[in-house]
Design a protein around this motif. Structure first.
Motif, mmCIF file in Angstrom:
data_model
loop_
_atom_site.group_PDB
_atom_site.id
_atom_site.type_symbol
_atom_site.label_atom_id
_atom_site.label_comp_id
_atom_site.label_asym_id
_atom_site.label_seq_id
_atom_site.Cartn_x
_atom_site.Cartn_y
_atom_site.Cartn_z
ATOM 1 N N GLN A 99 36.194 -38.139 -28.540
ATOM 2 C CA GLN A 99 35.230 -37.566 -27.619
ATOM 3 C C GLN A 99 33.854 -37.816 -28.214
ATOM 4 O O GLN A 99 33.562 -37.366 -29.325
ATOM 5 C CB GLN A 99 35.466 -36.074 -27.429
ATOM 6 N N LEU A 100 33.043 -38.565 -27.487
ATOM 7 C CA LEU A 100 31.728 -38.928 -27.981
ATOM 8 C C LEU A 100 30.663 -38.437 -27.024
ATOM 9 O O LEU A 100 30.918 -38.251 -25.839
ATOM 10 C CB LEU A 100 31.629 -40.451 -28.110
ATOM 11 N N GLU A 101 29.488 -38.232 -27.539
ATOM 12 C CA GLU A 101 28.350 -37.866 -26.713
ATOM 13 C C GLU A 101 27.259 -38.887 -26.930
ATOM 14 O O GLU A 101 27.014 -39.323 -28.057
ATOM 15 C CB GLU A 101 27.830 -36.483 -27.082
ATOM 16 N N SER A 102 26.628 -39.285 -25.856
ATOM 17 C CA SER A 102 25.520 -40.220 -25.999
ATOM 18 C C SER A 102 24.228 -39.446 -26.163
ATOM 19 O O SER A 102 24.142 -38.268 -25.817
ATOM 20 C CB SER A 102 25.437 -41.151 -24.787
#
Length: 130
Positions: A99-102
């Motif tokens: 799970q990544l956030e930009s």
């Protein structure tokens, strides 16, 4: 000192201009896992051509997107894309979920904005530094 840097820039640009193109092979692999479709696509660089002389020349190439680092296959992904055949079956060794956030790009300073405007040739003479 500046004269040497200018000479290097001109010489590298000239040598890059007369060097061979970057050659690459597009790879695309589609597969299914428990009814879900996935794909692996990217490019295998066969010859880095002019980019070996001038790394900055890649940024101005007409097919820059194909050569961008995120589109170049390497290592196990390239091996898989090269060796997979239609109907082949593979064993899944592991599954990872990330799970990544930009993050938005940082704000430009006034001088950075003017530099980008000049580089992109937008704006008027009044908006350019004197």
């Amino acid at each position: 000192h500046d004269a040497v840097r200018i000479y290097e820039l001109i010489a590298k640009r000239f040598l890059a201009a007369i060097s061979p193109d970057i050659t690459f092979s597009k790879r695309r692999l589609s597969f299914e896992l428990n009814g879900m479709r996935f794909s692996l696509k990217g490019n295998e660089i066969l010859d880095w051509g002019f980019s070996q002389i001038s790394k900055g020349a890649v940024d101005t190439a007409t097919n820059f997107y194909e050569m961008h680092q995120r589109n170049v296959l390497r290592g196990p992904r390239l091996d898989l894309a090269k060796t997979a055949a239609p109907g082949a079956e593979f064993t899944v060794k592991s599954v990872k979920v990330r799970q990544l956030e930009s993050q938005p790009p940082k704000l430009l300073t006034e001088s950075e904005l003017l530099t980008q405007m000049e580089k992109q040739q937008i704006g008027t003479d009044a908006s350019m530094p004197t």
